[in-house]
Design a protein around this motif. Structure first.
Motif, PDB file in Angstrom:
ATOM      1  N   LYS A 248      11.601 -10.051  -7.258  1.00  0.00           N
ATOM      2  CA  LYS A 248      11.327  -8.904  -8.131  1.00  0.00           C
ATOM      3  C   LYS A 248      11.417  -7.599  -7.339  1.00  0.00           C
ATOM      4  CE  LYS A 248      10.437 -11.386 -11.744  1.00  0.00           C
ATOM      5  NZ  LYS A 248      11.377 -11.423 -12.834  1.00  0.00           N
ATOM      6  N   ILE A 249      11.811  -6.539  -8.033  1.00  0.00           N
ATOM      7  CA  ILE A 249      11.920  -5.213  -7.451  1.00  0.00           C
ATOM      8  C   ILE A 249      10.825  -4.346  -8.069  1.00  0.00           C
ATOM      9  CG2 ILE A 249      13.419  -3.232  -7.034  1.00  0.00           C
ATOM     10  CD1 ILE A 249      14.460  -6.014  -5.982  1.00  0.00           C
ATOM     11  N   ALA A 250       9.929  -3.828  -7.231  1.00  0.00           N
ATOM     12  CA  ALA A 250       8.797  -3.036  -7.719  1.00  0.00           C
ATOM     13  C   ALA A 250       8.818  -1.648  -7.103  1.00  0.00           C
ATOM     14  CB  ALA A 250       7.479  -3.729  -7.373  1.00  0.00           C
ATOM     15  N   VAL A 251       8.469  -0.657  -7.905  1.00  0.00           N
ATOM     16  CA  VAL A 251       8.323   0.714  -7.420  1.00  0.00           C
ATOM     17  C   VAL A 251       6.894   1.149  -7.713  1.00  0.00           C
ATOM     18  CG1 VAL A 251       9.152   3.081  -7.554  1.00  0.00           C
ATOM     19  CG2 VAL A 251      10.742   1.194  -7.939  1.00  0.00           C
ATOM     20  N   VAL A 252       6.220   1.654  -6.668  1.00  0.00           N
ATOM     21  CA  VAL A 252       4.839   2.114  -6.804  1.00  0.00           C
ATOM     22  C   VAL A 252       4.796   3.590  -6.412  1.00  0.00           C
ATOM     23  CG1 VAL A 252       2.441   1.791  -6.086  1.00  0.00           C
ATOM     24  CG2 VAL A 252       3.981  -0.191  -6.202  1.00  0.00           C
ATOM     25  N   THR A 253       4.549   4.464  -7.382  1.00  0.00           N
ATOM     26  CA  THR A 253       4.396   5.876  -7.060  1.00  0.00           C
ATOM     27  C   THR A 253       2.988   6.086  -6.514  1.00  0.00           C
ATOM     28  OG1 THR A 253       3.637   6.556  -9.262  1.00  0.00           O
ATOM     29  CG2 THR A 253       6.022   6.533  -8.890  1.00  0.00           C
ATOM     30  N   GLY A 254       2.852   7.041  -5.622  1.00  0.00           N
ATOM     31  CA  GLY A 254       1.552   7.239  -4.978  1.00  0.00           C
ATOM     32  C   GLY A 254       1.189   6.027  -4.135  1.00  0.00           C
ATOM     33  N   GLY A 255       2.200   5.399  -3.525  1.00  0.00           N
ATOM     34  CA  GLY A 255       1.992   4.160  -2.785  1.00  0.00           C
ATOM     35  C   GLY A 255       1.557   4.347  -1.351  1.00  0.00           C
ATOM     36  N   ASN A 256       1.177   5.550  -0.972  1.00  0.00           N
ATOM     37  CA  ASN A 256       0.813   5.805   0.414  1.00  0.00           C
ATOM     38  C   ASN A 256      -0.678   5.694   0.709  1.00  0.00           C
ATOM     39  OD1 ASN A 256       0.373   8.173  -1.111  1.00  0.00           O
ATOM     40  ND2 ASN A 256       0.313   9.384   0.760  1.00  0.00           N
ATOM     41  N   SER A 257      -1.511   5.550  -0.323  1.00  0.00           N
ATOM     42  CA  SER A 257      -2.949   5.471  -0.068  1.00  0.00           C
ATOM     43  C   SER A 257      -3.666   4.876  -1.285  1.00  0.00           C
ATOM     44  CB  SER A 257      -3.524   6.867   0.223  1.00  0.00           C
ATOM     45  OG  SER A 257      -3.397   7.701  -0.919  1.00  0.00           O
ATOM     46  N   GLY A 258      -4.910   4.534  -1.069  1.00  0.00           N
ATOM     47  CA  GLY A 258      -5.788   4.096  -2.145  1.00  0.00           C
ATOM     48  C   GLY A 258      -5.257   2.933  -2.959  1.00  0.00           C
ATOM     49  N   ILE A 259      -5.386   3.061  -4.268  1.00  0.00           N
ATOM     50  CA  ILE A 259      -4.989   1.992  -5.190  1.00  0.00           C
ATOM     51  C   ILE A 259      -3.495   1.706  -5.078  1.00  0.00           C
ATOM     52  CG2 ILE A 259      -4.761   1.381  -7.631  1.00  0.00           C
ATOM     53  CD1 ILE A 259      -7.406   2.977  -8.068  1.00  0.00           C
ATOM     54  N   GLY A 260      -2.672   2.740  -4.971  1.00  0.00           N
ATOM     55  CA  GLY A 260      -1.229   2.545  -4.858  1.00  0.00           C
ATOM     56  C   GLY A 260      -0.854   1.741  -3.633  1.00  0.00           C
ATOM     57  N   LEU A 261      -1.476   2.037  -2.509  1.00  0.00           N
ATOM     58  CA  LEU A 261      -1.219   1.289  -1.279  1.00  0.00           C
ATOM     59  C   LEU A 261      -1.660  -0.162  -1.436  1.00  0.00           C
ATOM     60  CD1 LEU A 261      -0.358   1.047   1.663  1.00  0.00           C
ATOM     61  CD2 LEU A 261      -2.586   2.012   2.318  1.00  0.00           C
ATOM     62  N   ALA A 262      -2.813  -0.380  -2.028  1.00  0.00           N
ATOM     63  CA  ALA A 262      -3.304  -1.751  -2.232  1.00  0.00           C
ATOM     64  C   ALA A 262      -2.354  -2.545  -3.136  1.00  0.00           C
ATOM     65  CB  ALA A 262      -4.715  -1.723  -2.826  1.00  0.00           C
ATOM     66  N   ILE A 263      -1.855  -1.907  -4.181  1.00  0.00           N
ATOM     67  CA  ILE A 263      -0.911  -2.576  -5.085  1.00  0.00           C
ATOM     68  C   ILE A 263       0.378  -2.908  -4.342  1.00  0.00           C
ATOM     69  CG2 ILE A 263       0.569  -2.240  -7.114  1.00  0.00           C
ATOM     70  CD1 ILE A 263      -1.770  -0.536  -8.293  1.00  0.00           C
ATOM     71  N   ALA A 264       0.916  -1.936  -3.603  1.00  0.00           N
ATOM     72  CA  ALA A 264       2.155  -2.154  -2.858  1.00  0.00           C
ATOM     73  C   ALA A 264       1.985  -3.271  -1.835  1.00  0.00           C
ATOM     74  CB  ALA A 264       2.589  -0.862  -2.179  1.00  0.00           C
ATOM     75  N   ARG A 265       0.865  -3.268  -1.151  1.00  0.00           N
ATOM     76  CA  ARG A 265       0.576  -4.301  -0.149  1.00  0.00           C
ATOM     77  C   ARG A 265       0.562  -5.687  -0.803  1.00  0.00           C
ATOM     78  NH1 ARG A 265      -4.496  -2.885   1.383  1.00  0.00           N
ATOM     79  NH2 ARG A 265      -3.700  -1.193   2.667  1.00  0.00           N
ATOM     80  N   ARG A 266      -0.089  -5.792  -1.942  1.00  0.00           N
ATOM     81  CA  ARG A 266      -0.184  -7.084  -2.635  1.00  0.00           C
ATOM     82  C   ARG A 266       1.174  -7.533  -3.173  1.00  0.00           C
ATOM     83  NH1 ARG A 266      -4.289 -10.549  -4.440  1.00  0.00           N
ATOM     84  NH2 ARG A 266      -3.161 -12.380  -5.179  1.00  0.00           N
TER      85      ARG A 266
END
Length: 124
Positions: A7-25
């Protein structure tokens, strides 16, 4: 874990907080993840922290040309977008009488217009 393998996922605001946690997972689950944020230094640090399966794209989501650039880069690299997480946003604690047109425009542009524009471009 590989529930998101392929799957290809894009996470905006992926550099910290919730966005980073989502991207990491997502990356841990096997997705190819693209993260976006305005600050290149924080974005690169987040990409290093996540490790494999991540690409960092610096962009300002209040600028339509940046949204087009992100969508083009993801499509050029991955061919498609399967998952969109519109996490970027701002909150400012301002009393109602103190809200200015500039404050309203800044908040509306990032929290409302940007996710709609971004999702629209991902669906093309």
């Amino acid at each position: 874990m590989s529930r998101l393998k392929g799957k290809i996922a894009v996470v905006t605001g992926g550099n910290s907080g919730i966005g980073l946690a989502i991207a990491r997972r997502f990356a841990a689950e096997g997705a190819q993840v693209f993260i976006t944020a305005r600050r290149r230094d924080a974005l690169d640090a987040a990409a290093r922290e996540i490790g494999a399966n991540v690409t960092a794209i610096a962009a300002d989501l209040t600028r339509l040309e940046d949204i087009d650039r992100i969508a083009g880069a993801v499509r050029a690299d991955a061919g498609r977008v399967d998952v969109v997480v519109s996490n970027a946003g701002i909150t400012e604690q301002v009393k109602l009488p103190d809200i200015t047109p500039d404050h309203y425009a800044r908040t509306f542009d990032l929290n409302c217009r940007a996710p709609c524009s971004w999702c629209r471009r991902c669906c093309r």
